[in-house]
Structure formats: structure tokens, C-alpha cells
Design a protein around this motif. Structure first.
Motif, PDB file in Angstrom:
ATOM      1  N   PRO A 170     -71.100   6.283  60.317  1.00 42.59           N
ATOM      2  CA  PRO A 170     -69.649   6.545  60.231  1.00 42.59           C
ATOM      3  C   PRO A 170     -69.275   7.233  58.921  1.00 42.59           C
ATOM      4  CG  PRO A 170     -70.119   4.272  59.702  1.00 42.59           C
ATOM      5  CD  PRO A 170     -71.433   4.864  60.152  1.00 42.59           C
ATOM      6  N   LYS A 171     -68.050   7.671  58.832  1.00 45.52           N
ATOM      7  CA  LYS A 171     -67.570   8.379  57.648  1.00 45.52           C
ATOM      8  C   LYS A 171     -67.733   7.505  56.408  1.00 45.52           C
ATOM      9  CE  LYS A 171     -63.383  10.571  55.814  1.00 45.52           C
ATOM     10  NZ  LYS A 171     -61.951  10.877  56.094  1.00 45.52           N
ATOM     11  N   GLY A 172     -68.280   8.102  55.364  1.00 45.69           N
ATOM     12  CA  GLY A 172     -68.511   7.355  54.120  1.00 45.69           C
ATOM     13  C   GLY A 172     -69.840   6.633  54.088  1.00 45.69           C
ATOM     14  N   ASN A 173     -70.717   6.926  55.037  1.00 47.65           N
ATOM     15  CA  ASN A 173     -72.015   6.260  55.116  1.00 47.65           C
ATOM     16  C   ASN A 173     -73.004   6.895  54.143  1.00 47.65           C
ATOM     17  OD1 ASN A 173     -74.118   4.643  55.974  1.00 47.65           O
ATOM     18  ND2 ASN A 173     -74.670   6.013  57.653  1.00 47.65           N
ATOM     19  N   ILE A 174     -72.775   6.644  52.863  1.00 43.49           N
ATOM     20  CA  ILE A 174     -73.649   7.171  51.815  1.00 43.49           C
ATOM     21  C   ILE A 174     -73.680   6.154  50.684  1.00 43.49           C
ATOM     22  CG2 ILE A 174     -71.737   8.469  50.763  1.00 43.49           C
ATOM     23  CD1 ILE A 174     -73.797  10.540  49.836  1.00 43.49           C
ATOM     24  N   ASP A 175     -74.827   5.983  50.072  1.00 44.18           N
ATOM     25  CA  ASP A 175     -75.004   5.014  48.993  1.00 44.18           C
ATOM     26  C   ASP A 175     -74.400   5.587  47.707  1.00 44.18           C
ATOM     27  OD1 ASP A 175     -75.761   3.117  47.176  1.00 44.18           O
ATOM     28  OD2 ASP A 175     -77.861   3.044  47.808  1.00 44.18           O
ATOM     29  N   THR A 176     -73.130   5.285  47.480  1.00 42.71           N
ATOM     30  CA  THR A 176     -72.418   5.841  46.326  1.00 42.71           C
ATOM     31  C   THR A 176     -73.022   5.365  45.008  1.00 42.71           C
ATOM     32  OG1 THR A 176     -70.365   5.944  47.603  1.00 42.71           O
ATOM     33  CG2 THR A 176     -70.157   6.042  45.218  1.00 42.71           C
ATOM     34  N   GLY A 177     -73.447   4.107  44.955  1.00 37.65           N
ATOM     35  CA  GLY A 177     -74.049   3.576  43.734  1.00 37.65           C
ATOM     36  C   GLY A 177     -75.302   4.336  43.335  1.00 37.65           C
ATOM     37  N   ALA A 178     -76.138   4.639  44.324  1.00 38.91           N
ATOM     38  CA  ALA A 178     -77.366   5.399  44.045  1.00 38.91           C
ATOM     39  C   ALA A 178     -77.037   6.808  43.579  1.00 38.91           C
ATOM     40  CB  ALA A 178     -78.246   5.437  45.284  1.00 38.91           C
ATOM     41  N   VAL A 179     -75.988   7.399  44.164  1.00 39.45           N
ATOM     42  CA  VAL A 179     -75.584   8.750  43.769  1.00 39.45           C
ATOM     43  C   VAL A 179     -75.094   8.761  42.317  1.00 39.45           C
ATOM     44  CG1 VAL A 179     -73.909  10.595  44.170  1.00 39.45           C
ATOM     45  CG2 VAL A 179     -75.038   9.491  46.107  1.00 39.45           C
ATOM     46  N   ILE A 180     -74.306   7.744  41.935  1.00 38.99           N
ATOM     47  CA  ILE A 180     -73.811   7.663  40.552  1.00 38.99           C
ATOM     48  C   ILE A 180     -74.981   7.525  39.579  1.00 38.99           C
ATOM     49  CG2 ILE A 180     -72.501   6.234  38.934  1.00 38.99           C
ATOM     50  CD1 ILE A 180     -70.616   5.557  41.254  1.00 38.99           C
ATOM     51  N   GLY A 181     -75.941   6.643  39.910  1.00 37.20           N
ATOM     52  CA  GLY A 181     -77.117   6.481  39.063  1.00 37.20           C
ATOM     53  C   GLY A 181     -77.935   7.751  38.973  1.00 37.20           C
ATOM     54  N   SER A 182     -78.033   8.458  40.084  1.00 33.89           N
ATOM     55  CA  SER A 182     -78.796   9.706  40.099  1.00 33.89           C
ATOM     56  C   SER A 182     -78.119  10.776  39.256  1.00 33.89           C
ATOM     57  CB  SER A 182     -78.969  10.196  41.536  1.00 33.89           C
ATOM     58  OG  SER A 182     -79.723   9.276  42.293  1.00 33.89           O
ATOM     59  N   TYR A 183     -76.798  10.848  39.337  1.00 32.13           N
ATOM     60  CA  TYR A 183     -76.071  11.824  38.517  1.00 32.13           C
ATOM     61  C   TYR A 183     -76.208  11.501  37.032  1.00 32.13           C
ATOM     62  CZ  TYR A 183     -73.669  15.055  41.647  1.00 32.13           C
ATOM     63  OH  TYR A 183     -73.382  16.092  42.514  1.00 32.13           O
ATOM     64  N   LEU A 184     -76.154  10.216  36.691  1.00 32.30           N
ATOM     65  CA  LEU A 184     -76.339   9.827  35.291  1.00 32.30           C
ATOM     66  C   LEU A 184     -77.734  10.211  34.812  1.00 32.30           C
ATOM     67  CD1 LEU A 184     -75.384   8.398  32.735  1.00 32.30           C
ATOM     68  CD2 LEU A 184     -76.130   6.222  33.743  1.00 32.30           C
ATOM     69  N   ALA A 224     -71.969  21.223  22.249  1.00 32.98           N
ATOM     70  CA  ALA A 224     -71.389  22.348  22.993  1.00 32.98           C
ATOM     71  C   ALA A 224     -72.236  22.669  24.217  1.00 32.98           C
ATOM     72  CB  ALA A 224     -71.276  23.570  22.078  1.00 32.98           C
ATOM     73  N   ALA A 225     -73.555  22.604  24.060  1.00 32.28           N
ATOM     74  CA  ALA A 225     -74.450  22.917  25.178  1.00 32.28           C
ATOM     75  C   ALA A 225     -74.389  21.852  26.264  1.00 32.28           C
ATOM     76  CB  ALA A 225     -75.884  23.068  24.669  1.00 32.28           C
ATOM     77  N   VAL A 226     -74.322  20.565  25.882  1.00 28.13           N
ATOM     78  CA  VAL A 226     -74.303  19.511  26.910  1.00 28.13           C
ATOM     79  C   VAL A 226     -72.953  19.471  27.634  1.00 28.13           C
ATOM     80  CG1 VAL A 226     -76.079  18.077  25.836  1.00 28.13           C
ATOM     81  CG2 VAL A 226     -73.681  17.722  25.220  1.00 28.13           C
ATOM     82  N   ILE A 227     -71.884  19.885  26.969  1.00 32.62           N
ATOM     83  CA  ILE A 227     -70.590  19.977  27.649  1.00 32.62           C
ATOM     84  C   ILE A 227     -70.619  21.126  28.660  1.00 32.62           C
ATOM     85  CG2 ILE A 227     -68.157  20.616  27.310  1.00 32.62           C
ATOM     86  CD1 ILE A 227     -68.154  18.873  24.852  1.00 32.62           C
ATOM     87  N   LEU A 228     -71.258  22.226  28.299  1.00 37.15           N
ATOM     88  CA  LEU A 228     -71.420  23.324  29.249  1.00 37.15           C
ATOM     89  C   LEU A 228     -72.265  22.873  30.442  1.00 37.15           C
ATOM     90  CD1 LEU A 228     -70.721  26.366  29.581  1.00 37.15           C
ATOM     91  CD2 LEU A 228     -73.013  26.855  28.714  1.00 37.15           C
ATOM     92  N   LEU A 229     -73.280  22.056  30.177  1.00 34.74           N
ATOM     93  CA  LEU A 229     -74.096  21.490  31.261  1.00 34.74           C
ATOM     94  C   LEU A 229     -73.231  20.650  32.192  1.00 34.74           C
ATOM     95  CD1 LEU A 229     -76.854  20.775  32.567  1.00 34.74           C
ATOM     96  CD2 LEU A 229     -77.036  18.929  30.880  1.00 34.74           C
ATOM     97  N   LEU A 230     -72.303  19.888  31.614  1.00 35.50           N
ATOM     98  CA  LEU A 230     -71.386  19.085  32.431  1.00 35.50           C
ATOM     99  C   LEU A 230     -70.529  19.979  33.321  1.00 35.50           C
ATOM    100  CD1 LEU A 230     -70.208  16.288  33.081  1.00 35.50           C
ATOM    101  CD2 LEU A 230     -68.602  16.627  31.185  1.00 35.50           C
ATOM    102  N   PHE A 231     -70.057  21.107  32.779  1.00 34.63           N
ATOM    103  CA  PHE A 231     -69.286  22.067  33.572  1.00 34.63           C
ATOM    104  C   PHE A 231     -70.112  22.606  34.740  1.00 34.63           C
ATOM    105  CE2 PHE A 231     -66.561  23.318  29.648  1.00 34.63           C
ATOM    106  CZ  PHE A 231     -65.799  22.174  29.823  1.00 34.63           C
ATOM    107  N   ALA A 232     -71.413  22.760  34.522  1.00 38.65           N
ATOM    108  CA  ALA A 232     -72.283  23.271  35.586  1.00 38.65           C
ATOM    109  C   ALA A 232     -72.507  22.233  36.682  1.00 38.65           C
ATOM    110  CB  ALA A 232     -73.629  23.702  34.997  1.00 38.65           C
ATOM    111  N   LEU A 233     -72.497  20.952  36.314  1.00 44.42           N
ATOM    112  CA  LEU A 233     -72.758  19.894  37.297  1.00 44.42           C
ATOM    113  C   LEU A 233     -71.516  19.482  38.080  1.00 44.42           C
ATOM    114  CD1 LEU A 233     -75.212  17.427  35.495  1.00 44.42           C
ATOM    115  CD2 LEU A 233     -75.678  18.844  37.496  1.00 44.42           C
ATOM    116  N   LEU A 234     -70.351  19.601  37.474  1.00 51.05           N
ATOM    117  CA  LEU A 234     -69.126  19.141  38.134  1.00 51.05           C
ATOM    118  C   LEU A 234     -68.902  19.765  39.518  1.00 51.05           C
ATOM    119  CD1 LEU A 234     -66.553  18.810  35.196  1.00 51.05           C
ATOM    120  CD2 LEU A 234     -67.549  16.979  36.570  1.00 51.05           C
ATOM    121  N   PRO A 235     -69.113  21.082  39.695  1.00 49.72           N
ATOM    122  CA  PRO A 235     -68.900  21.654  41.047  1.00 49.72           C
ATOM    123  C   PRO A 235     -69.814  21.067  42.115  1.00 49.72           C
ATOM    124  CG  PRO A 235     -68.950  23.394  39.386  1.00 49.72           C
ATOM    125  CD  PRO A 235     -69.399  22.132  38.711  1.00 49.72           C
TER     126      PRO A 235
END
Length: 242
Positions: free
Chosen positions: A126-140, A101-112
Motif C-alpha cells: 500500500p501507499k507509504g510501504n517503505i522503510d523510512t527509518g532505513a532511508v534516513i539512516g542511509s541518507y545520513l 563550503a564544499a559539504v554544503i554544496l554536497l548537501l545541495f546536490a543530495l536534496l533533489p
């Protein structure tokens, strides 16, 4: 286990304290990421979220203990845990239900905070010039870090009936496991002990995942860390059943 999980989750969602805590967390993230000159992405000039992933762990040190401090402390203080413990459900099921229950609430806090990624994606040249793979790994890595802190918070709440004391213990343990081992390793920088202390700390594994490197050793570390503190919680709760 599901009824306990459902009760805990709705208890969080019906709690004004949870909304205030998450609101303060999001406000702090927004101010640090977009308005304060020392940490603002706009002043930094690069389309990346490194400052966000560097600052959030320190916000988690206060956010997560505030969310988890009531897990067992409040129930023991009000006497409702006695009723829960007499039901045909094991200690492990109670602990895991409260943890999920607590980790799901944590997920709700991170989603925004995904709004920050979208904004930087649109602002990049240019538009989209961001390392999406690194961002996904960082979020995980960030979510695993928060899950580890949640296990610490659940454990701290099982130690006392006082929520304030549970909060203080949890903040100390979260800070020490994140920064303490790294600081101690610097005292033994030229010794093997320093390397061992660095590996034992959360920071080293979180930083590894924040670079976009998904190493199974980091995943095993976080899962072992979580299991350790949930096991300690089981020991504390089981020792009080009489």
C-alpha cells in the motif's frame, strides 16, 4: 573564517562547472534508478532505495573530486592563496571554511534526490510501504561518506597546482578507501589482518549505516577519517608557508 567560507560558497554557486557536475550526477542517478533495466526500481518491484544507496558512492568518487579539485590548486596557480595566507586568519580556519563550503554544496546536490523517496513512497502498495527509518539512516551514511570524500578532495587539491592532477589523486584515494581495503581484506580472509583491513575501509561503516543501524562507532570513524585528512591538508599547507 566566515568571509572565506562565504567567498568559497559563492564561488561554487557562481561556477558553471559546479552546476554541470551536479546536473550530470542527478541525471546519472535518475537513469540508473528509473530507466536502466539492471538497476531500475520499477523492474525490481520492491519499494526500497537500496540500489540508489549502492550506486551513489561510486558516482561520488567522481563527483566530489570534480567539485573540490579547485579548492587550493586554483588559488596556488593564480597566486591568490598568498593574499589569503597573509590575512589574520589561521591555516585551520582557511581549511575548515573551504571544507564547509564544499559539504554544503554536497548537501545541495543530495536534496533533489529526495524526490526519489517521495516517488517510491507514493508508488508503494500500500501507499507509504517503505522503510523510512532505513532511508534516513542511509541518507545520513551517504552524507557522511560524501563528507569524508570531500576531506580527501581538499587534501588532494593541496598537493598540487594542477586541478587535473588533484582530480586524479582524489579519485584514486576515494576509490581505494572505499573499495581497496575491502578487496585487500579478502586476501587475508582467514586472518585477523583481514578483519582489521575491513574495519579500516569506509565501505564497511557505510554499509552498516545503510542498514539503518546508527552506531556511534561508525560516527566516530567518519569524524576521525575527516579530521585525519583535514590534518594532512594542514600539514601540507603549513609546510609551504615561508
Amino acid at each position: 573564517m566566515y568571509p572565506v567560507f562565504k567567498r568559497e560558497l559563492f564561488s561554487y554557486l557562481n561556477s558553471l562547472m559546479a552546476y554541470i557536475t551536479i546536473g550530470v550526477f542527478l541525471l546519472a542517478c535518475t537513469l540508473l534508478l528509473w530507466f536502466f533495466p539492471d538497476t531500475s526500481i520499477l523492474d525490481y518491484g520492491y519499494a526500497e532505495m537500496n540500489s540508489f544507496f549502492s550506486l551513489v558512492p561510486f558516482l561520488f568518487i567522481f563527483l566530489i573530486p570534480a567539485l573540490t579539485m579547485r579548492s587550493f590548486a586554483e588559488e596556488r596557480k593564480e597566486g591568490t592563496y598568498v593574499l589569503l595566507a597573509t590575512r589574520p586568519i589561521s591555516d585551520w580556519q582557511i581549511i575548515v571554511a573551504k571544507y564547509l563550503a564544499a559539504v554544503i554544496l554536497l548537501l545541495f546536490a543530495l536534496l533533489p534526490t529526495l524526490v526519489y523517496y517521495y516517488s517510491i513512497y507514493q508508488l508503494g502498495l500500500p501507499k507509504g510501504n517503505i522503510d523510512t527509518g532505513a532511508v534516513i539512516g542511509s541518507y545520513l551514511g551517504l552524507y557522511l561518506l560524501g563528507s569524508a570524500f570531500t576531506a580527501i578532495g581538499i587534501f588532494a587539491s593541496s598537493l598540487t597546482k594542477n586541478q587535473v592532477i588533484a582530480f586524479a589523486i582524489s579519485v584514486f584515494l576515494c576509490f581505494f578507501t572505499f573499495s581497496g581495503f575491502e578487496s585487500l581484506s579478502k586476501l587475508f580472509e582467514l586472518d585477523k589482518i583481514g578483519a582489521i583491513l575491513l574495519i579500516l575501509g569506509i565501505s564497511e561503516h557505510y554499509q552498516s549505516m545503510s542498514r539503518g543501524v546508527l552506531d556511534t562507532r561508525d560516527l566516530v570513524y567518519f569524524l576521525t577519517f575527516i579530521a585525519l585528512f583535514l590534518g594532512l591538508t594542514k600539514y601540507m599547507i603549513g609546510g609551504r608557508r615561508w
